[in-house]
Scaffold this active site. Structure first.
Site, PDB file in Angstrom:
ATOM      1  N   SER A 100       0.807  -1.209   0.000  1.00  0.00           N
ATOM      2  CA  SER A 100       0.000   0.000   0.000  1.00  0.00           C
ATOM      3  C   SER A 100       0.850   1.274   0.000  1.00  0.00           C
ATOM      4  O   SER A 100       1.637   1.503  -0.908  1.00  0.00           O
ATOM      5  CB  SER A 100      -0.969  -0.034   1.187  1.00  0.00           C
ATOM      6  OG  SER A 100      -1.918   0.989   1.118  1.00  0.00           O
ATOM      7  N   ASP A 256      -2.645   6.043  -3.488  1.00  0.00           N
ATOM      8  CA  ASP A 256      -1.464   5.488  -2.834  1.00  0.00           C
ATOM      9  C   ASP A 256      -0.965   4.317  -3.673  1.00  0.00           C
ATOM     10  O   ASP A 256      -1.446   4.093  -4.784  1.00  0.00           O
ATOM     11  CB  ASP A 256      -1.773   5.073  -1.397  1.00  0.00           C
ATOM     12  CG  ASP A 256      -2.809   3.962  -1.309  1.00  0.00           C
ATOM     13  OD1 ASP A 256      -3.585   3.795  -2.275  1.00  0.00           O
ATOM     14  OD2 ASP A 256      -2.847   3.258  -0.293  1.00  0.00           O
ATOM     15  N   ASP A 258      -1.239   1.085  -3.802  1.00  0.00           N
ATOM     16  CA  ASP A 258      -2.129   0.056  -4.344  1.00  0.00           C
ATOM     17  C   ASP A 258      -3.495   0.606  -4.725  1.00  0.00           C
ATOM     18  O   ASP A 258      -4.388  -0.149  -5.095  1.00  0.00           O
ATOM     19  CB  ASP A 258      -2.279  -1.110  -3.368  1.00  0.00           C
ATOM     20  CG  ASP A 258      -3.060  -0.743  -2.109  1.00  0.00           C
ATOM     21  OD1 ASP A 258      -3.093   0.454  -1.766  1.00  0.00           O
ATOM     22  OD2 ASP A 258      -3.613  -1.654  -1.469  1.00  0.00           O
ATOM     23  N   ASP A 260      -6.041   1.898  -3.141  1.00  0.00           N
ATOM     24  CA  ASP A 260      -7.269   1.625  -2.401  1.00  0.00           C
ATOM     25  C   ASP A 260      -7.717   2.844  -1.604  1.00  0.00           C
ATOM     26  O   ASP A 260      -8.676   2.768  -0.842  1.00  0.00           O
ATOM     27  CB  ASP A 260      -7.128   0.399  -1.497  1.00  0.00           C
ATOM     28  CG  ASP A 260      -6.145   0.599  -0.346  1.00  0.00           C
ATOM     29  OD1 ASP A 260      -5.412   1.610  -0.361  1.00  0.00           O
ATOM     30  OD2 ASP A 260      -6.097  -0.260   0.551  1.00  0.00           O
TER      31      ASP A 260
END
EC number: 5.4.2.10
Length: 459
Positions: A100, A256, A258, A260
């Site tokens: 992440s 960010d 990833d 999400d």
């Protein structure tokens, strides 16, 4: 939490803590635990742009195929894309290789169930027991026996029963087309700056916006394997603020690593955090009669201003512990569908099963188009109380329980009693203690929060 699984899967420094050997074991045990009823489990595998992703992906695939599973690699794709594709492809499970917003040296492995939701703690614990050798033998012993089982007690298929690797060539397009289907308007006339954090959204986010008619400027969308989250993205939106003003854009969208989560920037170059995004979207959905149960779930980190803005509109608020998994649990329990975190993890359960930064950006732009209002005006529907968050790196997060630390926290709470609040908690993914305070006087707030942080810095 278990020994391996934290609040968001298994994380660690790649090739040091999160080794290929551990990834192999996780793939092997995970595929088995998640597919006991499936004759040949099918596992979707996605990753972000970290240099260690290829290494860990290869190890995971080896583990999955070693128990007869079919590996479906989709390449670089946002975490919510893996959740969606797991459902779309009717796979047994999904796996994301990402850490992440963490630095490039870190990586992580997170599983999704066949329905696209994060795994319950009990299932993670069962996987962990196999990996650590607490259920049968350790997975360090991978020799098979004549009856087709490894020494660890898991299947050891041979011949035609060994698993295959079947890459999903159109994975990105499947996800893009689905996200576009959630938008009832086109974005022609909107100029948008996208900060992809040199991460998983670097292709998907600009592509979707362009296909929906927006004029798109990209920054930090040139990953090289080592520059993910490096001074950019939702945790470092300063470059995006400058770019929005420089290009005369209507809005900036920062993801960010990833993708999400989402942090936005208004046309004046000011940050619009997850709280204000939620207020903007919730009020719009409420006005259209599209907010299920007239309810929003948020965590204890959300600003008091959010509570005031939503309550004025007659919206019920569910407050949870920090972590989007707890927001999700509250929404499912109450039959609601919308909520999230100040950090930008926002869930639209009518569209996806996990926080989705690209989807959130599309829904926010939809509000701009349908209202004709600039983001600065929409964000101003919430008056934000001064808030300060200080992250303190510590060797042992257990220091929170030290008498000296607890005394400092109680002293801070006493100073702000009736006028603000103090919240101290450990990070679920990093060796940090987070000290957050809210209050009417920024100077006083800084003094109170820093006094508490100074105590933790001694540990």
């Amino acid at each position: 939490m278990g020994k391996l699984f934290g609040t968001d899967g298994v994380r660690g420094v790649a090739n040091s803590e999160l080794t290929p050997e551990l990834a192999f074991k996780l793939g092997r045990a995970g595929a088995y635990v998640l597919s006991k009823e499936a004759p040949q489990p099918r596992i979707v595998i996605g990753k972000d742009t970290r240099i260690s992703g290829d290494m860990l992906e290869a190890a995971l695939i080896a583990g999955i195929t070693s128990v007869g599973g079919e590996a479906l690699p989709v390449g670089v794709l946002p975490t919510p894309g893996i959740a969606y594709l797991t459902r779309k492809l009717k796979a047994t499970a999904g796996v994301v290789i990402s850490a992440s917003h963490n630095p490039v040296a870190d990586n992580g492995i997170k599983f999704f169930s066949a329905s696209g939701f994060k795994l319950p703690d009990a299932v993670e614990e069962e996987i962990e027991r196999y990996v650590l050798g607490e259920k049968g033998q350790s997975l360090d012993n991978v020799g098979g026996d004549a009856e087709g089982r490894h020494d660890d007690g898991l299947p050891a298929p041979t011949g035609a029963l060994v698993g295959r690797v079947r890459p999903v060539a159109d994975a990105e397009t499947l996800f893009v087309e689905y996200l576009k289907s959630t938008v009832p308007v086109d974005f022609s006339g909107l100029k948008v700056v996208v900060d992809g954090a040199n991460g998983a959204a670097y292709q998907v986010a600009p592509r979707i916006l362009r296909e929906l008619g927006a004029e798109v400027v990209t920054i930090c969308c040139t990953p090289d394997g080592t520059n993910i989250n490096d001074g950019c993205g939702s945790t470092h939106p300063e470059k995006l603020c400058e770019a929005v003003v420089a290009h005369g854009a209507h809005v900036g969208l920062a993801h960010d690593g990833d993708a999400d989560r989402l942090i936005a920037v208004d046309e004046k170059g000011r940050i619009v955090d997850g709280d204000r995004i939620m207020v903007t979207c919730a009020l719009h959905m409420k006005a259209k009669g599209q907010l299920p149960k007239d309810t929003v779930a948020v965590t204890v980190m959300s600003n008091m201003g959010l509570h005031l803005a939503l309550k004025r509109a007659g919206i019920r608020i569910l407050e949870t512990k920090v972590g989007d998994r707890y927001v999700l649990e509250a929404l499912l329990r109450e039959g609601a569908s919308f909520g999230g975190e100040q950090s930008g993890h926002i869930l639209f359960l009518q569209h996806n099963t996990t926080g989705d930064g690209v989807l959130t950006g599309l829904q926010l732009l939809t509000v701009l188009k349908e209202t004709g209002k600039p983001l600065s005006e929409l964000a101003a529907q919430m008056e934000q109380l001064p808030q300060l968050l200080v992250n303190v790196r510590v060797k042992d997060k257990g220091c929170m329980n030290a008498p000296e630390a607890q005394a400092a926290v109680e002293a801070g709470k006493a100073k702000l009693a009736g006028r603000g609040r103090i919240l101290v908690r450990p990070s679920g993914t990093e060796p940090l203690i987070r000290v957050m305070g809210e209050g009417p006087d920024p100077e006083e707030l800084k003094q109170v929060v820093e006094a508490i942080a100074d105590v933790f810095r001694r540990f």
